[in-house]
Write a protein that holds these residues in place. Structure first.
Motif, PDB file in Angstrom:
ATOM      1  N   SER A  53     142.701  38.108 -21.887  1.00  0.00           N
ATOM      2  CA  SER A  53     142.028  39.243 -20.611  1.00  0.00           C
ATOM      3  C   SER A  53     143.214  40.393 -20.206  1.00  0.00           C
ATOM      4  O   SER A  53     144.340  39.812 -20.874  1.00  0.00           O
ATOM      5  N   ALA A  55     143.561  43.589 -17.240  1.00  0.00           N
ATOM      6  CA  ALA A  55     142.653  44.196 -16.137  1.00  0.00           C
ATOM      7  C   ALA A  55     143.279  45.262 -16.022  1.00  0.00           C
ATOM      8  O   ALA A  55     144.339  45.938 -16.166  1.00  0.00           O
ATOM      9  N   THR A  65     137.954  45.399 -17.761  1.00  0.00           N
ATOM     10  CA  THR A  65     138.311  44.094 -17.966  1.00  0.00           C
ATOM     11  C   THR A  65     137.566  43.649 -19.268  1.00  0.00           C
ATOM     12  O   THR A  65     136.551  43.969 -19.596  1.00  0.00           O
ATOM     13  N   ASP A  66     138.323  42.964 -19.909  1.00  0.00           N
ATOM     14  CA  ASP A  66     138.422  42.299 -21.111  1.00  0.00           C
ATOM     15  C   ASP A  66     136.782  42.040 -21.369  1.00  0.00           C
ATOM     16  O   ASP A  66     135.860  42.084 -22.102  1.00  0.00           O
ATOM     17  N   GLN A 145     150.200  46.044 -15.322  1.00  0.00           N
ATOM     18  CA  GLN A 145     148.556  45.930 -15.695  1.00  0.00           C
ATOM     19  C   GLN A 145     149.065  46.116 -17.318  1.00  0.00           C
ATOM     20  O   GLN A 145     148.764  45.132 -18.265  1.00  0.00           O
TER      21      GLN A 145
END
Ligand code: NI
Length: 205
Positions: A53, A55, A65-66, A145
């Motif tokens: 994941s 973001a 996101t993924d 992030q």
């Protein structure tokens, strides 16, 4: 006693030979994987999974996101727009390969994740990516992030001070992730063109 001396010389010769062979194997093994640090990444594939994941914000300013890219294979590359060589070369190679793959390549999501979000804002990424295939998406975000994304991919990035600012040392390989989000393999910097295309075709299925 000459015999004992010869045995001693023989033993030392054997030790030297073993060390030489070990060094040669390690050196060869190291070099076959291109930029050193990518080897560390690849060997960790058996542990916790690479990828996962994130973001971030894309180059149009949209938060992503993924999960937004699930269902499509991805080619993920970490870099920065001030990169003098590795990033422009890799993005140029990707651009050429997308063209070679033809319409098939439309299913591939190429992501260029900056390791330098302080300078690589979404507008800066958008400007930079104008030089490459328009299907390549640039991703930025906060430092936290970006660090989380780097960690998820077990990538490497380090700020290196220079005379007039700084540059970034970073993982030079392209991560190939399948449509289900699983790490498949990497394309190394300067990888043989046929091998790189074969890997892309494989991940496209
Ligand atoms: Ni670079």
């Amino acid at each position: 006693m000459p015999v004992l001396r010869w045995i001693r010389y023989g033993a030392w010769a054997a030790v030297c030979l073993v060390l030489f062979v070990v060094a040669a194997i390690l050196l060869g093994w190291w070099q076959t994987d291109g930029p050193g640090r990518t080897r560390t990444v690849a060997t960790e594939a058996g542990g916790s999974p690479i990828g996962g994941s994130f973001a971030l914000v894309d180059h149009t300013g949209k938060p992503v996101t993924d999960a937004d890219y699930r269902g499509r294979p991805m080619a993920v590359f970490f870099g920065f727009t001030h990169c003098p060589e590795v990033c422009p070369t890799t993005l140029f190679d990707i651009t050429t390969r997308l063209k070679t793959l033809g319409p098939e390549a439309d299913r591939l999501q190429v992501l260029f994740i900056t390791v330098d979000p302080e300078r690589d804002t979404p507008p800066q990424l958008a400007l930079y990516l104008q030089s490459f295939d328009p299907r390549i998406v640039g991703l930025s975000g906060t430092r936290e992030q970006i660090n989380a994304a780097i960690a998820a991919y077990k990538a490497y990035a380090k700020r290196i001070p220079t005379e007039n600012g700084y540059t970034m040392d970073h993982t030079a390989s392209v991560y190939l992730i399948d449509a289900e989000g699983r790490f498949r393999t990497m394309i190394d910097y300067h990888e043989d063109e046929a091998a790189a295309l074969a890997k892309l075709r494989r991940v496209l299925g």
